[in-house]
Scaffold this active site. Sequence first.
Site, mmCIF file in Angstrom:
data_model
loop_
_atom_site.group_PDB
_atom_site.id
_atom_site.type_symbol
_atom_site.label_atom_id
_atom_site.label_comp_id
_atom_site.label_asym_id
_atom_site.label_seq_id
_atom_site.Cartn_x
_atom_site.Cartn_y
_atom_site.Cartn_z
ATOM 1 N N ASP A 178 -8.411 -1.832 -1.471
ATOM 2 C CA ASP A 178 -9.143 -0.580 -1.271
ATOM 3 C C ASP A 178 -9.264 0.272 -2.530
ATOM 4 O O ASP A 178 -10.162 1.105 -2.626
ATOM 5 C CB ASP A 178 -8.485 0.251 -0.169
ATOM 6 C CG ASP A 178 -8.426 -0.487 1.153
ATOM 7 O OD1 ASP A 178 -9.316 -1.319 1.395
ATOM 8 O OD2 ASP A 178 -7.479 -0.253 1.934
ATOM 9 N N VAL A 217 -18.821 -11.628 -25.779
ATOM 10 C CA VAL A 217 -17.694 -12.253 -25.083
ATOM 11 C C VAL A 217 -16.453 -12.273 -25.950
ATOM 12 O O VAL A 217 -15.326 -12.385 -25.443
ATOM 13 C CB VAL A 217 -18.039 -13.684 -24.619
ATOM 14 C CG1 VAL A 217 -19.232 -13.683 -23.691
ATOM 15 C CG2 VAL A 217 -18.254 -14.622 -25.798
ATOM 16 N N HIS A 274 -20.196 -23.063 -24.898
ATOM 17 C CA HIS A 274 -21.074 -21.926 -24.615
ATOM 18 C C HIS A 274 -21.185 -21.599 -23.130
ATOM 19 O O HIS A 274 -21.852 -20.621 -22.776
ATOM 20 C CB HIS A 274 -22.459 -22.175 -25.207
ATOM 21 C CG HIS A 274 -22.468 -22.113 -26.705
ATOM 22 N ND1 HIS A 274 -22.562 -20.933 -27.391
ATOM 23 C CD2 HIS A 274 -22.346 -23.090 -27.641
ATOM 24 C CE1 HIS A 274 -22.526 -21.174 -28.691
ATOM 25 N NE2 HIS A 274 -22.393 -22.481 -28.874
ATOM 26 N N GLN A 313 -19.024 -20.261 -21.651
ATOM 27 C CA GLN A 313 -18.357 -18.950 -21.582
ATOM 28 C C GLN A 313 -19.335 -17.791 -21.761
ATOM 29 O O GLN A 313 -19.046 -16.668 -21.365
ATOM 30 C CB GLN A 313 -17.251 -18.870 -22.647
ATOM 31 C CG GLN A 313 -16.151 -19.877 -22.448
ATOM 32 C CD GLN A 313 -15.396 -20.166 -23.730
ATOM 33 O OE1 GLN A 313 -14.484 -19.434 -24.087
ATOM 34 N NE2 GLN A 313 -15.779 -21.212 -24.435
ATOM 35 N N GLY A 353 0.805 -1.206 0.000
ATOM 36 C CA GLY A 353 0.000 0.000 0.000
ATOM 37 C C GLY A 353 0.839 1.257 0.000
ATOM 38 O O GLY A 353 2.081 1.210 -0.107
ATOM 39 N N ASP A 354 0.195 2.419 0.164
ATOM 40 C CA ASP A 354 0.925 3.682 0.102
ATOM 41 C C ASP A 354 1.949 3.798 1.223
ATOM 42 O O ASP A 354 3.042 4.334 1.022
ATOM 43 C CB ASP A 354 -0.034 4.872 0.100
ATOM 44 C CG ASP A 354 -0.955 4.884 1.310
ATOM 45 O OD1 ASP A 354 -1.085 3.847 1.983
ATOM 46 O OD2 ASP A 354 -1.561 5.944 1.574
ATOM 47 N N GLY A 355 1.635 3.264 2.417
ATOM 48 C CA GLY A 355 2.591 3.301 3.510
ATOM 49 C C GLY A 355 3.828 2.474 3.223
ATOM 50 O O GLY A 355 4.962 2.903 3.488
ATOM 51 N N SER A 356 3.635 1.290 2.669
ATOM 52 C CA SER A 356 4.757 0.420 2.320
ATOM 53 C C SER A 356 5.644 1.068 1.265
ATOM 54 O O SER A 356 6.878 1.000 1.334
ATOM 55 C CB SER A 356 4.244 -0.927 1.812
ATOM 56 O OG SER A 356 3.472 -1.579 2.787
#
Length: 742
Positions: free
Chosen positions: A162, A528, A659, A661, A114-117
């Site tokens: 997040d 698809v 099908h 899928q 994350g931003d802290g890391s």
Amino acid sequence: MSDVASQPSRLSSIAVLTSGGDAAGMNAAVRAVSRSAARRGIDVYAVHEGYHGLVTGGDLIRRMDPAETDGILHRGGTVIGTARSREFRTREGRLAAARNMVERGIDALVVIGGDGSLAGANQFRQEWSGLLAELVDTGAISAEIAKAHPFLRLTGFVGSIDNDMSGTDMTIGADTALHRIVEALDALHSTAASHQRTFVVEVMGRNCGYLALMSALATAASWVFIPEQPPAEDWPAQICRHIKADREIGRRHSVVVVAEGARDRDGNRITSEHVRALLEEGLGEDVRITVLGHVQRGGAPSAFDRYLATHFGYLAVERLIADEANRPPELIGLQNNRVVTSPLMDCVAHTQQVAERMNSRDYDGALRLRGRHFRESYRITQTMQQAAPRPVTSDRHFRIAVVHGGGPAPGMNAAVRAAVRLGLNHGYTVLAIKNGFKGLRNGDIQEMDWIDVSGWVSEGGAEIGTNRYVPEHPAAIAETAEQIAAHHIDGLLVVGGWAAYRAAHELHRHRRQYPALDIPIVCVPLTVNNDLPATELSIGADTALNSIVVDVDKIRQSAVATRRVFVVEVMGHDCGYLALMGGLATGADRIYLPEEGITLDGLAADVKALAERFRAGKRVGVIVRSEGSDRVYTTGVITSLFQKEGGQLFDARQAILGHVQEGGNPSPFDRVQATILTARCIEFLSEQLESGGRASAMIGFQGGELRFTDLTRYPELVESDVQRPVEQHWINGRELAVVMRD
């Protein structure tokens, strides 16, 4: 003369770590770093348990062979572990980390967190030369070692559910978390309807409302609370009136989504318990709470998270190799459907601005910083949640119709639901044309009401029907024009695939011959196959990819015990999108595409390469073949070839997914994007109708932006002899597939 000591040695080793909360897709990223580095002749060290492992050293920092990453692509969490480290926040901890790295010859780091890391990694990089100088002074390392590693190469990307980081439109893990939330909400809708009950559901996201907002939009929640837009002062009365109005029009249940960081305009937290108590008192009915908790983090990663993490990991290695000037660290992210790099600390600072805006109660500013897509989704959600269309005072009354064409695709019902509700909200009459353009020719047309499409957002298939009929002959065009005139259709929304676009163009090009056809027509890409012009991505393809991923994961499990190669055939007609992206997301050993074809020499080389890997200990092989790759070398022929040449090393089986899928409930992405694209198209039709215009267009993702392309250009944007567009941006992923298979 240049200072030799200031120049880094050739990059020979890279360390990779995962930090902070776990996120699905982290394993795919680690795998990509390992395989990309190995292809460049660079050693990779896996740092186990995040920054704690970097500080502790020893067996927590160990070399990772690419073969060790076999079988981790589909696993949730992170196999190398993650932990928050207090020691790394101290200088003593960073000294130990620097020593552990240089003693192994490492001066390049990939951080997934994350931003802290990422901010912590940047501080580590800034202190690097000072840390090494102190280690030399204390005799912990030699001066020669310090000179060999004058600076720390650093790059990173965000692994977080997040989706709250600036510099990237999506963070690794957010799409998978959204899948988990939507699956839970879909299940709750059925039980809530059975008991005529209201559920309050709390979802994660810290101070970002992305998961709450998108899950509410994707599941037709009755109300959503997000941190970026606190409700009005009288929200307790509003929400009770709203749910009562839902009951009055026949809706048996309600689901209220609460983001964990939700607050009112005075900054007070809005908790799920608070909402439950308020609703029970105001509605006089049973209200239940469901806190989804950490289940949102878990499970196998979605197809999108696997691909995104793979691309991020690959680019991380490439950027580290190119870093010869000790430039500031970069964040790898997704912007406008392109994987790009941005200055890391600029992204961190911009992310922190959002929190600052919310703390200062500048909620409109916070919403602007979240970006246009977030704002638009919020606005559309507000409309779609209404119990009835808003009153319209305009004297001008228009009639718009929606029709499908082509094969069924997940997201079609979500698009019709959006067209009906947003059209009615404009004050228009909305008509549903049953059974595609054949139904339009036959006059099989029904006027739709607000409640008619209740619950459609989550349903697969096509409730109003679809087929591949195209009105090409003069009689068919004339009869279609007659029906359009008879039903006073002023604008046409065409939702579907290849046949839908062909049919829309046929009507458009006959507009001078038949005045009834001289109306605005707009096409929404829903197939698809992802084989349509004027768009890089079609709605429905994401659901199909996830279906492929689930099936191939099961195939891998069955094959491990028997040393087997599976040849998996996927859909796509003449377009290899599903094969390439499905192959990347499942770790396929080989991928065959219509765009490249298949040769006997290529097959022979592939058999030989796979046999060598089985001799080295490989236990399962997966080959993905697009159905239109070659008329001669069919899935059966390829399977027989591998079976014959595999000898005692492995046997081979085929799996034609078919099908399946096209079926199943649409993914969160397909639900949300079908709604947003349809909203843009309703605005397009509205602008044309209100201004007297008659322009027709195709909407699509182009460079990450939603743009309209003149429908007249349709013939020049498609290949004449095959069913695919002239330009296919996704084909650039072919190189990535080659790197990941080696």
